[in-house]
Write an enzyme that holds these catalytic residues in place. Structure first.
Site, PDB file in Angstrom:
ATOM      1  N   HIS A   1     -30.258  37.480  -0.508  1.00  0.00           N
ATOM      2  CA  HIS A   1     -31.603  37.917  -0.864  1.00  0.00           C
ATOM      3  C   HIS A   1     -32.345  38.547   0.307  1.00  0.00           C
ATOM      4  O   HIS A   1     -33.498  38.934   0.161  1.00  0.00           O
ATOM      5  CB  HIS A   1     -32.392  36.746  -1.438  1.00  0.00           C
TER       6      HIS A   1
ATOM      7  N   HIS B   1     -21.013  39.318  -7.686  1.00  0.00           N
ATOM      8  CA  HIS B   1     -20.875  38.910  -9.080  1.00  0.00           C
ATOM      9  C   HIS B   1     -19.422  38.961  -9.546  1.00  0.00           C
ATOM     10  O   HIS B   1     -19.058  38.277 -10.502  1.00  0.00           O
ATOM     11  CB  HIS B   1     -21.757  39.788  -9.966  1.00  0.00           C
TER      12      HIS B   1
END
Length: 736
Positions: free
Chosen positions: A254, A91
């Site tokens: 993920h 992020h």
């Protein structure tokens, strides 16, 4: 002292009204040009030098220990902070956007508002707090930017993925980057950034305010994988990733960890910037249960993608393709997907309760990787080729973490891999450099082929202004945000830059042919030695020689510093599509404005100046000098406020400020103006908004008056040379 008020004790209701921007909202704000190094406790600190004393292997051991040591105040999922730190690093780096090079992890901007308080970064304040003991131990030898990225990289390594390397070299800032435009929205998690075609407006990268990429629940919270695929493709391309890299990154990321939605996000307390003083920049403190561990609420989405969430494997693709998925609302009240096969409901070990099992989950964006006609085949290919998937993720991850660092020459450490194509590589210097005597001879040869000098020397070719324009066009592509562009590599001669309208392609071709012939002749004469001159050096030298000649025409002898050492990139080292992002929509220094721009020209000028790391005085003196050198695109007369063009004087400022000139807008184009002689109405000059802003804006007018005074010619020349040299050497990291 805040920018909204001169007095920190002023009531909140009066703060906005006390700012100039409140009373005069149409005025440009020069703050972005005057905040370099803002709040830096020690502007003289050299991170590169300090890093040499860092024991990198010891740092890695400390990071690995931190990753696997759960803290009671913020318990680690499965006793391992690895997935959490991957999200933190991702992020931070994932804010990068290719349109203007802004965002990214290079400055550790995630520590400041607004990023530290975006909904998509909820609870990452805890990740940075967990890292503080390591940062505290190594101090300034290890920047926050490097530590954040290294921690994510180490997390992958200790969970089983072999990365391709890591580079240090990120330098921290000490105040937020106020210059970054994150979007027009007034509320978080809203979007007002799509055009009539459904495309995200430049320069924005993400699909919603407060998100890094896309809404995992789906476009506008609608669980539609097809619409999500459209958003994914746009955002990842805006952030420099192609479809292959996009699938690798999403699937690889993920593979690890879980999302946290034990309860709706309404249970969250204020974000870090809105938190009470006693919370000391810890935000999102939840009133649901303990607010941590099994009761954590971050995104409102809940669950893990795989049954092995702290190891690298192929279970993400196995689950995606081996099961059918249905949408439902999780405990956090948000749309997510679960397998229709209920035998999977006790597949995933709970992150905090021993013996408890949960079903796997997927986002709407994950389902997009299965159903999209492009992403689907790539995903299946990866599923059946695990080694290729591992390699693709490792390469894409390295790109994600390092995309905003610029060329490999800026990368520090012993783990730096070979230069990647996206790093815009240039050949290594493998020859002896030209010396001062060579420089003097080459200048004479260059000037001997110019139109003005040709009147004396009997030759013909490009004039002074053309040489200046080519040098400027080559160097001014540099972006201080991601350190791309610049004169090194001489990419102005390659596609796509050699076709950009701003560069006057036909004129550019003619100038380059002359310089190439000089290069060929010089290098032929050096046979038997290892001395060579690159075209990149000749392009810059040509501009310098032309400016010196223009100053001499005004009766001034100046010497512009010149440092050889540039090399020439090949077309094989240049991804043309990637360089499309560097094409300027405006270049106020050359009085160029591309059609269809919604922003004011003066705003675009400030944006370009900021990318060039210029201050307000540097921007002012450069534009004034380039105007009298007649460096406009298309040889436009706009702003050439002098009777002696191609002569380096302060005439631009003198005539701009002439009290006997009145200005009126041209009816057909409100961005163009006529300068009329007071009383007679005689047309003296033509100008654009790029020009007149230096007399209209009070701050810029003050600088223009400084350079337009009768005793300012010497300081004008000195400052112009200094600013010109700065731009010519912005990408010379070997000199820094």
């Amino acid at each position: 002292m805040g920018s909204d008020s001169k007095c920190p004790f002023a009531p909140k209701m009066n703060k906005a009204a006390s700012a100039n921007s409140y009373w005069w909202p149409d005025n440009i704000n020069l703050k972005i040009l005057n905040q370099q190094g803002a709040n830096n406790p020690d502007p003289s600190f050299n991170y590169k030098e300090a890093f040499r004393e860092l024991d990198v292997e010891m740092v890695k051991r400390d990071v690995n220990k931190m990753l696997t040591t759960s803290q009671d105040w913020w318990p680690a999922d499965w006793g391992h902070y690895g997935p959490f730190m991957i999200r933190m690093a991702w992020h931070a780096a994932g804010t990068y956007r290719i349109s203007d090079g802004r965002g990214g992890a290079n400055t550790a901007n995630q520590r400041f508002a607004p990023l530290n308080s975006w909904p998509d970064n909820a609870n990452l304040d805890k990740a940075r707090r967990l890292m503080w003991p390591v940062k505290q131990k190594y101090g300034r030898k290890l920047s926050w930017g490097d530590l954040m990225m290294l921690t994510g990289n180490q997390a992958l390594e200790i969970m089983g993925l072999k990365t391709i390397g890591f580079a240090f070299g990120r330098e921290d800032i000490y105040s937020p980057e106020d210059d970054v435009y994150w979007g027009p929205e007034k509320e978080m998690l809203s979007n007002d950034r799509f055009d009539e075609n459904g495309d995200i407006k430049r320069p924005l990268g993400a699909s919603e305010m407060g998100l890094i990429y896309v809404n995992p629940e789906g476009h506008d919270n609608e669980p539609n994988p097809t619409k999500s695929a459209h958003d994914i493709r746009q955002t990842f391309r805006n952030m420099a990733m192609d479809d292959y890299e996009t699938v690798a990154l999403i699937a690889g990321g993920h593979t690890f960890g879980k999302t946290h939605g034990a309860a709706p996000v309404s249970h969250q307390g204020p974000e870090p910037e809105g938190a009470s003083i006693e919370h000391q920049q810890l935000g999102y403190l939840s009133d649901y249960g303990t607010g941590k561990g099994k009761d954590t609420t971050t995104s409102g989405l809940e669950g893990a993608w795989t049954e092995t969430p702290i190891q690298w494997d192929m279970n993400y693709f196995k689950n995606l393709f081996e099961y059918e998925w249905e949408v439902h609302k999780g405990p956090g009240g948000r749309h997510q997907w679960r397998p229709t096969d209920k035998s999977t409901f006790e597949m995933v070990p709970d992150a905090h309760e021993k013996g408890k099992k949960n079903p796997p989950m997927m986002f709407t964006t994950d389902i997009s990787l299965k159903i999209d006609p492009i992403y689907g085949p790539i995903s299946r290919h990866f599923y059946h080729h695990p080694d290729e998937f591992s390699a693709a993720f490792a390469k894409a991850w390295y790109k994600l973490l390092h995309r905003d660092m610029g060329p490999v020459s800026r990368c520090l450490g012993s783990d730096v891999p070979e230069p990647q194509l996206w790093q815009d590589p240039i050949p290594s210097l493998d020859h002896e450099l030209i010396d001062d005597e060579d420089v003097a001879k080459l200048k004479k040869q260059i000037l001997g082929s110019t139109g003005i000098a040709g009147k004396i020397l009997g030759s013909s070719g490009p004039c002074v202004s053309e040489l200046v324009k080519v040098a400027w066009g080559s160097a001014c592509t540099y972006r201080g945000t991601d350190h791309r562009g610049g004169a090194n590599g001489a990419r102005i001669r390659l596609a796509p830059q050699n076709t950009w309208k701003v560069n006057d392609p036909e004129e550019l071709k003619r100038v380059l042919e002359h310089l190439e012939q000089i290069q060929l002749d010089f290098n032929e004469q050096q046979k038997g030695s290892n001395k060579r001159v690159s075209l990149a050096d000749l392009i810059v030298l040509g501009g310098c020689a032309a400016i010196e000649y223009a100053a001499k025409n005004a009766g001034n002898d100046i010497n512009i510093p010149f440092s050889p050492g540039r090399t020439d990139a090949s077309s094989e080292q240049t991804v043309a599509e990637s360089f499309d992002a560097l094409e300027p929509s405006a270049d106020g220094f050359r009085n160029y404005l591309k059609e269809g721009q919604s922003a004011k020209p003066e705003e675009l000028l400030l944006n370009h100046a900021h990318l060039l790391t210029l201050t307000s005085p540097e921007m002012t003196v450069l534009l004034g000098g380039l105007r009298v050198l007649k460096a406009n695109t298309g040889n436009s007369e706009m702003g050439v406020f002098t009777k002696n063009p191609e002569t380096l004087t302060n005439d631009f400022f003198v005539n701009l400020l002439d009290i006997n000139t009145t200005w009126s807008s041209v009816e057909q184009d409100k961005n163009l103006f006529d300068g009329l002689e007071y009383g007679t109405g005689k047309l003296n000059w033509k100008a654009s908004r790029f020009d007149l802003i230096f007399g209209s804006n009070s701050e810029l007018r003050a600088i223009a008056e400084y350079y337009g005074s009768d005793d300012s010619n010497e300081v004008f020349l000195k400052d112009f040379v200094k600013a010109w040299t700065k731009v010519m050497e912005l990408d010379r990291f070997d000199l820094k």
